[in-house]
Scaffold this active site. Sequence first.
Site, mmCIF file in Angstrom:
data_model
loop_
_atom_site.group_PDB
_atom_site.id
_atom_site.type_symbol
_atom_site.label_atom_id
_atom_site.label_comp_id
_atom_site.label_asym_id
_atom_site.label_seq_id
_atom_site.Cartn_x
_atom_site.Cartn_y
_atom_site.Cartn_z
ATOM 1 N N SER A 64 24.455 4.817 19.041
ATOM 2 C CA SER A 64 25.781 5.177 19.575
ATOM 3 C C SER A 64 26.707 5.643 18.453
ATOM 4 C CB SER A 64 26.419 3.973 20.270
ATOM 5 O OG SER A 64 25.625 3.512 21.325
HETATM 6 N N1 SAH Z 1 22.990 -0.280 20.974
HETATM 7 C C1 SAH Z 1 22.115 0.789 20.516
HETATM 8 C C2 SAH Z 1 22.215 1.997 21.433
HETATM 9 C C3 SAH Z 1 20.883 2.629 21.627
HETATM 10 S S1 SAH Z 1 20.811 3.800 22.943
HETATM 11 C C4 SAH Z 1 22.415 1.138 19.067
HETATM 12 O O1 SAH Z 1 23.402 0.654 18.509
HETATM 13 O O2 SAH Z 1 21.625 1.862 18.457
HETATM 14 C C5 SAH Z 1 20.519 2.763 24.343
HETATM 15 C C6 SAH Z 1 19.261 1.951 24.343
HETATM 16 O O3 SAH Z 1 19.152 1.325 25.622
HETATM 17 C C7 SAH Z 1 17.963 2.731 24.152
HETATM 18 O O4 SAH Z 1 17.275 2.204 23.050
HETATM 19 C C8 SAH Z 1 17.191 2.515 25.457
HETATM 20 O O5 SAH Z 1 15.787 2.408 25.283
HETATM 21 C C9 SAH Z 1 17.780 1.190 25.939
HETATM 22 N N2 SAH Z 1 17.643 0.927 27.377
HETATM 23 C C10 SAH Z 1 17.774 1.793 28.427
HETATM 24 N N3 SAH Z 1 17.577 1.155 29.596
HETATM 25 C C11 SAH Z 1 17.317 -0.152 29.294
HETATM 26 C C12 SAH Z 1 17.007 -1.320 30.055
HETATM 27 N N4 SAH Z 1 16.910 -1.288 31.403
HETATM 28 N N5 SAH Z 1 16.792 -2.476 29.391
HETATM 29 C C13 SAH Z 1 16.864 -2.543 28.031
HETATM 30 N N6 SAH Z 1 17.132 -1.484 27.262
HETATM 31 C C14 SAH Z 1 17.359 -0.302 27.865
#
Ligand code: SAH
Length: 216
Positions: A64
């Site tokens: 993000s």
């Molecule tokens: N908080 C992260 C953001 C990564 S993007 C950071 O700081 O880097 C969002 C993430 O959510 C992705 O890695 C994706 O695989 C995950 N995601 C999407 N749907 C999900 C679900 N149902 N359960 C767990 N993770 C999920």
Amino acid sequence: MKDEYRHKGLRRKMLEDLRVIGIVNEEVLDAINRVPRHFFLSSAFEQFAYQNKAFQIGAGQTISKPHTVARQTELLDLQSGQKVLEIGTGSGFQCAVLCAMGYKVYSIERQRLLFDKAGPLLASMGFKPQLFYGDGYKGKAAFAPFDGIIVTCGATEVPEALLNQLAIGGKLVIPVGDGEMQWMYTFERTGEKEFNRQKHGEFAFVPMLAERAKGE
Ligand code: SAH
């Protein structure tokens, strides 16, 4: 990986940029200052790590933007020692910021590749969140109730399980929408079945997907 003088300088500049675009909570800014964001990116992006941009982190996912991390952390509005559940560990950056705030952190990721990478990286930085490989739609009932739940992927609807796992007085911070952009909402649990919903700004997230990933 090293946190050098130039990284610290870029980070201070980034904090100024975050203030200019509306982040006011100094505790949040201080936590972000204590987490070298370049540790969470491949070295190809290192020089851009302190820009307000999202970057690829593998498995088709993105870290993000710093502004998004700062804003969601601000909206959680927790005290040190409180319990927070994150959905979407991804690179681990937001998770590290929550740890740096002094929260007791639980985080779920559905992509095996990212789950496998985040744990050792966070441990090497001295952070000790509890990480789970699983489906965030279900939350983590065994560790509920949570004082805060933060969803870091875009949901098309608000998962019932997450609302149910909030403590009374606890808050869910979740981007909701089915297009490229989502609206940030907070749901504060004011009673067994009562929630105070508030709408915040527009943000862009990768989608929240059901179940653990199978070869995506
Ligand atoms: N908080 C992260 C953001 C990564 S993007 C950071 O700081 O880097 C969002 C993430 O959510 C992705 O890695 C994706 O695989 C995950 N995601 C999407 N749907 C999900 C679900 N149902 N359960 C767990 N993770 C999920």
